[in-house]
Structures are given as C-alpha cells and as structure tokens.
Scaffold this motif. Structure first.
Motif, PDB file in Angstrom:
ATOM      1  N   LEU A   1       0.526  -1.547   0.219  1.00  0.00           N
ATOM      2  CA  LEU A   1      -0.070  -0.068   0.369  1.00  0.00           C
ATOM      3  C   LEU A   1       0.936   1.133   0.189  1.00  0.00           C
ATOM      4  N   GLN A   2       2.207   1.248   0.993  1.00  0.00           N
ATOM      5  CA  GLN A   2       2.734   2.433   1.074  1.00  0.00           C
ATOM      6  C   GLN A   2       3.617   2.687  -0.898  1.00  0.00           C
ATOM      7  N   TRP A   3       3.813   1.545  -1.130  1.00  0.00           N
ATOM      8  CA  TRP A   3       3.945   0.956  -2.320  1.00  0.00           C
ATOM      9  C   TRP A   3       3.655   2.049  -3.382  1.00  0.00           C
TER      10      TRP A   3
ATOM     11  N   GLU B   1       1.433   8.776  -6.153  1.00  0.00           N
ATOM     12  CA  GLU B   1       1.855  10.278  -5.825  1.00  0.00           C
ATOM     13  C   GLU B   1       3.353  10.941  -6.967  1.00  0.00           C
ATOM     14  N   ARG B   2       4.000  10.153  -7.073  1.00  0.00           N
ATOM     15  CA  ARG B   2       5.192  10.441  -8.092  1.00  0.00           C
ATOM     16  C   ARG B   2       4.718  10.649  -9.779  1.00  0.00           C
TER      17      ARG B   2
ATOM     18  N   ASP C   1       7.234  13.832 -14.364  1.00  0.00           N
ATOM     19  CA  ASP C   1       8.337  14.168 -14.736  1.00  0.00           C
ATOM     20  C   ASP C   1       7.796  15.277 -15.948  1.00  0.00           C
ATOM     21  N   ARG C   2       8.571  16.201 -16.411  1.00  0.00           N
ATOM     22  CA  ARG C   2       8.289  17.021 -16.916  1.00  0.00           C
ATOM     23  C   ARG C   2       9.322  17.734 -18.344  1.00  0.00           C
ATOM     24  N   GLY C   3       9.903  16.191 -18.195  1.00  0.00           N
ATOM     25  CA  GLY C   3      10.990  16.441 -19.392  1.00  0.00           C
ATOM     26  C   GLY C   3      12.236  15.785 -19.391  1.00  0.00           C
ATOM     27  N   ALA C   4      12.501  15.412 -19.867  1.00  0.00           N
ATOM     28  CA  ALA C   4      14.529  15.026 -19.696  1.00  0.00           C
ATOM     29  C   ALA C   4      15.616  15.882 -19.009  1.00  0.00           C
ATOM     30  N   GLY C   5      16.258  15.780 -18.128  1.00  0.00           N
ATOM     31  CA  GLY C   5      16.700  16.093 -17.096  1.00  0.00           C
ATOM     32  C   GLY C   5      18.247  15.819 -17.844  1.00  0.00           C
ATOM     33  N   PHE C   6      19.132  16.683 -17.024  1.00  0.00           N
ATOM     34  CA  PHE C   6      20.932  16.923 -17.136  1.00  0.00           C
ATOM     35  C   PHE C   6      20.611  14.924 -17.006  1.00  0.00           C
ATOM     36  N   VAL C   7      20.515  14.807 -16.368  1.00  0.00           N
ATOM     37  CA  VAL C   7      21.402  13.173 -16.206  1.00  0.00           C
ATOM     38  C   VAL C   7      21.243  12.018 -17.223  1.00  0.00           C
ATOM     39  N   GLU C   8      19.376  12.247 -17.964  1.00  0.00           N
ATOM     40  CA  GLU C   8      19.514  11.645 -19.316  1.00  0.00           C
ATOM     41  C   GLU C   8      20.063  11.945 -20.355  1.00  0.00           C
TER      42      GLU C   8
END
Length: 64
Positions: free
Chosen positions: A5-7, A13-14, A21-28
């Motif tokens: 349930l927590q998972w 929420e995420r 996620d609003r787009g690719a970040g620096f890491v991607e």
C-alpha cells in the motif's frame, strides 16, 4: 500500513503529484551522450570504417 500500500501510494504521488516528469533532465541527456560516445569509440576502435571502405572499393572494383 502494508508495504504494498505504501509503494502504491508513492507511485501514485510521483505520477500525479508534484514529482511528475516534465521532460528529460540533465542525467538523461548525459547518459545518452555517454552511450553515443561509447558506440563511436567502439566503431572506431574496431576499425569498422576501414573495413567498410575496403569492402566498398572491392565491390566497385568488381563492378568496373
């Protein structure tokens, strides 16, 4: 509260909350650049451009 349930709540929420996620970040982008660089280094390291050039010269020579 069970772990499952927590998972489930954390995932919901995420995907719907403020962490969406609003787009690719620096890491991607950095990962993609590293992958491309690795492919280029492998191709050049194996001498593939020379093999392709020799094969093309041979094929053109056979045709002519």
């Amino acid at each position: 509260m069970s772990r499952l349930l927590q998972w489930g709540r954390a995932i919901a929420e995420r995907t719907q909350g403020r962490y969406t996620d609003r787009g690719a970040g620096f890491v991607e982008y950095a990962g993609l650049l590293l992958l491309i660089a690795a492919v280029v280094v492998a191709v050049l390291g194996l001498g593939i451009p020379g093999l392709v050039a020799d094969a093309m010269r041979s094929a053109i020579g056979d045709i002519l």
